[in-house]
Design an enzyme around this catalytic site. Structure first.
Site, PDB file in Angstrom:
ATOM      1  CG  HIS A 331      64.754   5.778  31.117  1.00 55.20           C
ATOM      2  ND1 HIS A 331      65.990   5.801  30.517  1.00 55.20           N
ATOM      3  CD2 HIS A 331      65.044   5.639  32.372  1.00 55.20           C
ATOM      4  CE1 HIS A 331      67.043   5.971  31.301  1.00 55.20           C
ATOM      5  NE2 HIS A 331      66.520   5.971  32.671  1.00 55.20           N
ATOM      6  N   GLY A 332      61.551   4.077  28.472  1.00 51.37           N
ATOM      7  CA  GLY A 332      59.787   3.848  28.328  1.00 51.37           C
ATOM      8  C   GLY A 332      59.635   4.172  26.940  1.00 51.37           C
TER       9      GLY A 332
END
Lengths: 489, 302
Positions: A331-332
């Protein structure tokens, strides 16, 4: 180009018209057309990054062709199939890693060495994250791995392959398609299916409702409360967390609905990405229903190759932990995402240990209108656990997440949140919009989306009135146009 | 099947499209936002240009009563309309090329001739939102504006005056911000505004490109009439900030004024005579006073 923009409202009918009326007779031209419009769709954001998606696609296609070429070669010391596949995986993951994680790792290495008293000189770069890079990279990787495993025959048709990687409805935020599902659809002529197209239209409308009415309105409160969490009473922090839960659900599942509905207009079936996850009775069920295309990707390409559950309980626990952590990192580049993944793993592992991770595979309240007390209790409990996860996910950093959660369990939890003027102005309408969403999805939980009402309302005028009502709500009570959250992933 | 689908889609779409068009025609007015009406009038013979200081501070109806000409205020904000290629091109579209004896008031301030810079030191230019994406600036109703600049949600189209603070863009382009002035509120707003401008002053740099485009605008206007450069008054605090930011601003503008033989009216030192709403924008009553003073100055030269 955003789905909820005027550009897309003009783009879609033009593409639809040309697709069915100009290019339908020639499959190759039709695929080429899909490719060109998909690149226009992506290039609308920043044309320079088209080179990146083209590079990823062409390398994956080339590696597939080569792997297929060496398919019948006797396995020797130098396994060309393996090395070509590995080279392509390294290239794709290298691009993804550079754009997404370079600064994150540099900063963390510097911090790590600094904590040991060693000062490192290293510079970070101003790296712009290309929209949707995680989505299309994973889609290309799925093909590479499937060809290597011989689950699919490599295609020599470069246009079809490029169209598969860049198919515009799902290019920037999924669903992350599998080559085995989507690629073959580019090999055969598509025929227009009236029922599918009409239902696709309904799904688009429902997706827009979820995005513009629910998510964007919830975003106002969620952003405000998370942005000022230190000054908020516990009751307001709870509202902020709930608003974010519905913001991210409305935003992401809304996008998926629009993508799937748009695909259906073009005779292409995309995989389902959400299956009413907030009605889950435990965390395992939640993960079978939330971002299905990513969860199953990790299952098929990481969990099972690592041994899955075949090598005993401890290996299964280790593998589960790995996929949750990788899922978080996907997701990051922020520790909050990693901790969010670990948090879900911790919730999931006891179920796995007790062999209860697959006990809720059927639909909740299968044959009744309302759930039993036990089901209701399970759903509320699961939702609350998911909520804690969302706080970690949404927070700016770990300290922020911790102070946010600590702030909830405070005497101020019983203070009225209505003293905060932003909450006072927005809470009631958010309750109404979320209420509509929850009610509609509850009654539609056996169907693919909230507006699949063909079998419920027999009279056409009733259905049309409902569509107009949804359009009215989007126009009149929707919030300001905001970008989709998952674009940043 | 396709025929049936298209036919039904067409019939279904008629109502929402009709509602969109009818409501746009009837309800899109000066309350929906501070820009829309600027793109709905015909080409203009006499223009006022600048940032939000000019949008609120110079009142075309007062100029009209004194100078007997129809004026149009085509000023936006410091972010939308700093002097540059984008603003120049938009002005070109708004200007009536048949105009012979026009009056053009160009409001200047230090921030209007500055740019942000990117990390490699190059100027960030031509990214001004709204003006950069508007091809049609003279059509009523202006569907391009409504679609591109997202009157979203659509209920905004029905927005009317707020009884506590009237914000209305008039047909002549004057942005009226009318409310009961009070000291406490003023100080709060001024603090926010000064912080914003202070932040801007640390990030922006003097731009030769913007000055070049300011000169191009002067040249363009000079072909059609008389040009006046005007620096509007602000609060003392804002003036000091501007002085610190660009001490030679008046020299730059005076230089341009001599180069093109146009008059420069500098009201910036009159900060004690005018009241602002936030240290930056003139309170509407002070706007009236300032416009009167500007009329007198222009009339004295005629």
């Amino acid at each position: 180009m955003l789905f909820n923009s005027y550009e897309f409202a003009i783009f879609l009918p033009i593409v639809f018209f040309c697709y069915w009326f100009v290019f339908q007779r020639n499959l190759k031209l039709q695929n080429l057309f899909i490719l060109i419009v998909s690149y226009i769709f992506y290039g609308w954001w920043d044309w320079k990054f088209l080179l990146l998606i083209a590079l990823t696609s062409i390398c994956s296609w080339g590696s597939g062709v080569l792997v297929q070429h060496y398919d019948k070669e006797e396995p020797g010391k130098f396994n060309k199939r393996k090395w070509i596949t590995a080279a392509n995986l390294i290239l794709n993951l290298g691009i993804l890693g550079f754009f997404k994680y370079y600064n994150f790792f540099v900063i963390n290495f510097i911090d790590l060495f600094a904590s040991m008293g060693i000062t490192l000189e290293a510079s970070t770069l101003r790296v712009i994250l290309p929209v949707g890079i995680s989505f299309y990279t994973f889609q290309a990787l799925s093909y590479t791995i499937d060809v290597y495993r011989r689950d699919i025959v490599a295609t020599k048709d470069v246009v079809s392959f490029l169209a598969y990687v860049s198919f515009f409805p799902q290019l920037v935020a999924g669903p992350i398609e599998r080559a085995t599902n989507l690629l073959p659809q580019f090999y055969k002529p598509r025929t227009f299916n009236y029922t599918d197209a009409v239902d696709g239209g309904r799904q688009i409308l429902w997706g827009l409702f979820k995005k513009i009415v629910v998510a964007d309105n919830c975003a106002i409160l969620a952003n405000y409360i998370f942005g000022n969490s230190a000054d908020m009473p516990g009751s307001a922090l709870v509202i902020g967390a709930i608003c974010f839960a519905f913001q991210i659900y409305g935003d992401f599942s809304g996008y998926s609905d629009i993508a799937i509905g748009t695909g259906r207009l073009f005779g292409i079936k995309l995989m389902r990405n959400f299956h009413y996850p907030y009605f889950s009775r435990d965390i395992a069920e939640f993960w079978r229903k939330w971002h299905i295309s990513l969860t199953t990707w990790f299952r098929d390409y990481i969990y099972i190759p690592l041994g899955g559950s075949r090598k005993g309980k401890w290996a299964s626990l280790r593998n589960t932990m790995i996929i949750f952590l990788v899922s978080g990192l996907w997701h990051g580049a922020n520790w909050t995402f990693v901790v969010w993944g670990a948090f879900h793993a911790i919730l999931f592992l006891p179920l796995l240990l007790m062999g209860k991770n697959r006990r809720n595979t059927g639909m909740v309240a299968q044959d009744t209108l309302f759930p039993s007390f036990k089901e209701l209790f399970q759903m509320v409990l699961t939702f609350n656990l998911v909520l804690v996860g969302w706080i970690i996910f949404r927070a700016n950093n770990i300290q922020h997440a911790w102070s946010y959660i600590a702030g909830i369990f405070d005497a101020s939890l019983f203070k009225s949140p209505m003293n905060v003027s932003m909450i006072n102005d927005n809470l009631i309408k958010n309750i109404v919009f979320v209420g509509i969403l929850v009610l509609v999805e509850w009654f539609q939980r056996k169907r693919e989306h909230g507006l699949q009402i063909m079998g419920i309302f027999k009279q056409r005028w009733v259905r049309i009135t409902i569509y107009y009502l949804v359009i009215f709500l989007i126009a009149m009570v929707g919030a300001k146009q905001a970008q989709f959250i998952y674009f940043q992933f | 099947m396709m025929k049936k689908f298209l036919k039904q889609l067409f019939i279904f779409s008629i109502l929402p499209i009709a509602v969109f068009i009818v409501t746009s025609i009837i309800y899109a007015d000066g309350f929906i936002d501070p820009f829309y009406l600027r793109f709905t009038t015909p080409k203009q013979e006499n223009l006022i240009i600048g940032s939000s200081r000019a949008a609120q501070g110079i009142i075309p109806s007062i100029l009209k009563s004194k100078l007997k000409k129809d004026f149009f205020n085509y000023s936006f904000t410091i972010n939308h309309s700093p002097y540059g290629e984008v603003y120049y091109k938009s002005i070109e579209k708004k200007l009536d090329k048949n105009s012979k004896n026009g009056i053009y008031i160009i409001c200047v301030d230090p921030f209007g001739i500055t740019s942000y810079t990117s990390s490699d030191g190059t100027e960030v230019l031509n990214t001004e939102v709204i003006l950069s994406n508007m091809n049609f600036v003279n059509s009523k109703p202006n569907f391009e504006f409504i679609l591109k600049n997202s009157i979203s949600p659509w209920r905004e189209i029905f927005r009317k005056s707020n009884p506590k603070q009237k914000v209305e863009l008039h047909q002549d382009g004057w942005l009226e911000v009318n409310f009961q002035w009070n000291q406490a509120e003023y100080l709060k707003k001024q603090k926010t505004c000064l912080e914003e401008y202070y932040n801007m002053h640390t990030k922006k740099v003097y731009s030769k490109n913007r000055v070049f485009n300011l000169k191009k605008i002067i040249e363009l206007f000079k072909k059609h009439g008389d040009v006046y450069l005007v620096r509007l008054p602000t609060s003392k605090e804002m003036y000091d900030l501007e002085l610190k930011f660009m001490p030679n601003f008046n020299q730059i503008i005076s230089g341009i004024s001599h180069e093109y033989n146009v008059k420069y009216f500098d009201f910036s030192l009159d900060y004690n005579q005018y009241q602002t709403t936030d240290g930056n924008h003139l309170y509407f009553k002070s706007g009236q006073k300032l416009t009167q003073a500007l009329c007198d100055s222009i009339a004295a030269l005629k």
